[in-house]
Design a protein around this motif. Structure first.
Motif, PDB file in Angstrom:
ATOM      1  N   LEU A 155       6.730 -36.674 -30.851  1.00 12.84           N
ATOM      2  CA  LEU A 155       7.392 -36.136 -29.670  1.00 12.84           C
ATOM      3  C   LEU A 155       8.157 -37.284 -29.011  1.00 12.84           C
ATOM      4  CD1 LEU A 155       7.785 -33.950 -27.422  1.00 12.84           C
ATOM      5  CD2 LEU A 155       5.641 -34.791 -26.423  1.00 12.84           C
ATOM      6  N   TYR A 156       9.418 -37.030 -28.682  1.00 17.26           N
ATOM      7  CA  TYR A 156      10.277 -38.036 -28.051  1.00 17.26           C
ATOM      8  C   TYR A 156      10.793 -37.507 -26.725  1.00 17.26           C
ATOM      9  CZ  TYR A 156      10.490 -40.418 -32.563  1.00 17.26           C
ATOM     10  OH  TYR A 156      10.165 -41.074 -33.718  1.00 17.26           O
ATOM     11  N   GLU A 157      11.136 -38.443 -25.832  1.00 13.89           N
ATOM     12  CA  GLU A 157      11.782 -38.105 -24.566  1.00 13.89           C
ATOM     13  C   GLU A 157      13.049 -38.939 -24.440  1.00 13.89           C
ATOM     14  OE1 GLU A 157      11.104 -38.516 -19.744  1.00 13.89           O
ATOM     15  OE2 GLU A 157       9.349 -38.373 -21.039  1.00 13.89           O
ATOM     16  N   GLN A 158      14.117 -38.282 -23.994  1.00 12.10           N
ATOM     17  CA  GLN A 158      15.366 -38.997 -23.768  1.00 12.10           C
ATOM     18  C   GLN A 158      15.377 -39.545 -22.349  1.00 12.10           C
ATOM     19  OE1 GLN A 158      19.048 -36.722 -23.776  1.00 12.10           O
ATOM     20  NE2 GLN A 158      20.071 -38.394 -24.851  1.00 12.10           N
ATOM     21  N   GLY A 159      15.567 -40.856 -22.233  1.00 15.89           N
ATOM     22  CA  GLY A 159      15.607 -41.491 -20.920  1.00 15.89           C
ATOM     23  C   GLY A 159      16.941 -41.263 -20.228  1.00 15.89           C
ATOM     24  N   ALA A 160      17.000 -41.624 -18.953  1.00 12.90           N
ATOM     25  CA  ALA A 160      18.239 -41.509 -18.175  1.00 12.90           C
ATOM     26  C   ALA A 160      19.347 -42.357 -18.787  1.00 12.90           C
ATOM     27  CB  ALA A 160      17.983 -41.934 -16.736  1.00 12.90           C
ATOM     28  N   ASP A 161      18.967 -43.394 -19.570  1.00  6.44           N
ATOM     29  CA  ASP A 161      19.936 -44.256 -20.234  1.00  6.44           C
ATOM     30  C   ASP A 161      20.435 -43.679 -21.564  1.00  6.44           C
ATOM     31  OD1 ASP A 161      17.578 -44.495 -21.664  1.00  6.44           O
ATOM     32  OD2 ASP A 161      17.448 -46.683 -21.495  1.00  6.44           O
ATOM     33  N   GLY A 162      19.955 -42.470 -21.905  1.00  2.00           N
ATOM     34  CA  GLY A 162      20.371 -41.830 -23.149  1.00  2.00           C
ATOM     35  C   GLY A 162      19.569 -42.244 -24.363  1.00  2.00           C
ATOM     36  N   VAL A 163      18.630 -43.167 -24.211  1.00  4.08           N
ATOM     37  CA  VAL A 163      17.823 -43.657 -25.328  1.00  4.08           C
ATOM     38  C   VAL A 163      16.607 -42.754 -25.530  1.00  4.08           C
ATOM     39  CG1 VAL A 163      16.426 -45.597 -26.162  1.00  4.08           C
ATOM     40  CG2 VAL A 163      18.600 -46.027 -24.984  1.00  4.08           C
ATOM     41  N   TRP A 164      16.330 -42.427 -26.790  1.00 10.11           N
ATOM     42  CA  TRP A 164      15.153 -41.612 -27.145  1.00 10.11           C
ATOM     43  C   TRP A 164      13.967 -42.531 -27.381  1.00 10.11           C
ATOM     44  CZ3 TRP A 164      14.811 -36.406 -27.017  1.00 10.11           C
ATOM     45  CH2 TRP A 164      16.014 -35.693 -26.875  1.00 10.11           C
ATOM     46  N   ARG A 165      12.837 -42.219 -26.709  1.00  8.24           N
ATOM     47  CA  ARG A 165      11.622 -43.018 -26.841  1.00  8.24           C
ATOM     48  C   ARG A 165      10.450 -42.133 -27.261  1.00  8.24           C
ATOM     49  NH1 ARG A 165      14.599 -44.793 -22.587  1.00  8.24           N
ATOM     50  NH2 ARG A 165      15.166 -47.000 -22.639  1.00  8.24           N
ATOM     51  N   LYS A 166       9.659 -42.679 -28.182  1.00  7.30           N
ATOM     52  CA  LYS A 166       8.501 -41.937 -28.686  1.00  7.30           C
ATOM     53  C   LYS A 166       7.431 -41.842 -27.612  1.00  7.30           C
ATOM     54  CE  LYS A 166       7.266 -43.128 -32.715  1.00  7.30           C
ATOM     55  NZ  LYS A 166       6.654 -43.882 -33.828  1.00  7.30           N
ATOM     56  N   LEU A 167       6.951 -40.606 -27.361  1.00  8.78           N
ATOM     57  CA  LEU A 167       5.852 -40.399 -26.428  1.00  8.78           C
ATOM     58  C   LEU A 167       4.515 -40.365 -27.149  1.00  8.78           C
ATOM     59  CD1 LEU A 167       7.258 -37.561 -24.100  1.00  8.78           C
ATOM     60  CD2 LEU A 167       7.188 -40.034 -23.676  1.00  8.78           C
ATOM     61  N   ARG A 168       4.504 -39.732 -28.339  1.00 11.37           N
ATOM     62  CA  ARG A 168       3.238 -39.553 -29.044  1.00 11.37           C
ATOM     63  C   ARG A 168       3.488 -39.138 -30.485  1.00 11.37           C
ATOM     64  NH1 ARG A 168      -1.686 -35.431 -27.320  1.00 11.37           N
ATOM     65  NH2 ARG A 168      -2.917 -35.776 -29.195  1.00 11.37           N
ATOM     66  N   GLU A 169       2.622 -39.602 -31.374  1.00 11.92           N
ATOM     67  CA  GLU A 169       2.678 -39.198 -32.783  1.00 11.92           C
ATOM     68  C   GLU A 169       1.607 -38.148 -33.040  1.00 11.92           C
ATOM     69  OE1 GLU A 169       2.452 -42.520 -35.424  1.00 11.92           O
ATOM     70  OE2 GLU A 169       4.220 -43.476 -34.563  1.00 11.92           O
ATOM     71  N   PHE A 170       1.874 -37.283 -34.007  1.00 16.43           N
ATOM     72  CA  PHE A 170       0.951 -36.216 -34.390  1.00 16.43           C
ATOM     73  C   PHE A 170       0.772 -36.263 -35.907  1.00 16.43           C
ATOM     74  CE2 PHE A 170       3.155 -35.094 -30.565  1.00 16.43           C
ATOM     75  CZ  PHE A 170       2.163 -34.616 -29.733  1.00 16.43           C
ATOM     76  N   ALA A 171      -0.429 -36.618 -36.355  1.00 18.45           N
ATOM     77  CA  ALA A 171      -0.713 -36.703 -37.785  1.00 18.45           C
ATOM     78  C   ALA A 171      -1.140 -35.339 -38.306  1.00 18.45           C
ATOM     79  CB  ALA A 171      -1.817 -37.723 -38.036  1.00 18.45           C
ATOM     80  N   PHE A 172      -0.747 -35.062 -39.538  1.00 17.39           N
ATOM     81  CA  PHE A 172      -1.143 -33.801 -40.160  1.00 17.39           C
ATOM     82  C   PHE A 172      -2.646 -33.766 -40.387  1.00 17.39           C
ATOM     83  CE2 PHE A 172       3.312 -33.836 -42.098  1.00 17.39           C
ATOM     84  CZ  PHE A 172       3.817 -33.026 -41.107  1.00 17.39           C
ATOM     85  N   GLY A 173      -3.194 -32.557 -40.451  1.00 16.06           N
ATOM     86  CA  GLY A 173      -4.634 -32.371 -40.545  1.00 16.06           C
ATOM     87  C   GLY A 173      -5.237 -32.577 -41.902  1.00 16.06           C
TER      88      GLY A 173
END
Length: 193
Positions: A155-173
């Protein structure tokens, strides 16, 4: 709290991710430095910031139902003239990506949404730049090959500067793809521009 712009994607691992990001920048795409190299599962989507815990819980469920799969990139494609994009093709793993993005956007989930275009898994290497540069990207990466075992998404979030930063990884089960399930790494050396 307001709204945030999120996206869900499969990161292209190193050394492939940095290599393609550098090439994208070299073609003159100004967005290259702010977008980690990826295969999109959920395109940029504006959500209420208070919905993030529910979205993360949903993505945990999607990941738990997923299983590792071989991912292989091979050659280039384009969405022109419909959309000004040149991309590296997902040769193996496209069906798994399609299944995952449907689960992420499921109507019963917190990020249900329609897409502007039919889903087509790919890795963007040029977007919205001059046609000559798009042609150069298409040609320069036409022989590109990379592969790896895909074991999750993020999951990523785009900052006010336009840069995408990773919030969290999700591993398969499921278990990790055994090495013999993938062919040996291929040479990803690219010719100079």
């Amino acid at each position: 709290m307001g709204t945030v712009t999120i996206g869900v994607s499969i990161a292209v691992p190193e050394p492939h991710g940095s290599l393609l990001q550098e090439r994208r920048a070299g073609f003159g795409d100004p967005a290259a430095s702010g977008i980690p190299t990826h295969v999109t599962l959920l395109p940029p989507t504006e959500v209420d910031a208070t919905a993030l815990p529910a979205i993360e819980a949903h993505l945990v469920e999607v990941a738990a139902a997923g299983r590792p799969f071989p991912m292989r990139l091979s050659g280039t494609g384009t969405f022109r003239p419909l959309s000004p994009v040149v991309y590296v093709r997902v040769a193996d793993g496209a069906e798994a990506c399609t299944w995952l993005q449907k689960q992420v956007r499921d109507a019963s989930g917190p990020v249900a949404r329609e897409l502007q275009f039919p889903y087509h898994p790919h890795v963007t290497v040029a977007h919205g730049i001059e046609d000559e540069a798009m042609d150069r990207a298409f040609e320069a990466l036409s022989g590109y090959e990379a592969q790896w075992p895909c074991t999750g998404f993020a999951l990523y979030e785009q900052g006010a500067d336009g840069v995408w930063r990773k919030l969290r990884e999700f591993a398969f089960g499921g278990a990790v793809v055994p090495p013999q399930a993938c062919a040996p790494e291929r040479d990803t050396t690219l010719p100079a521009l």
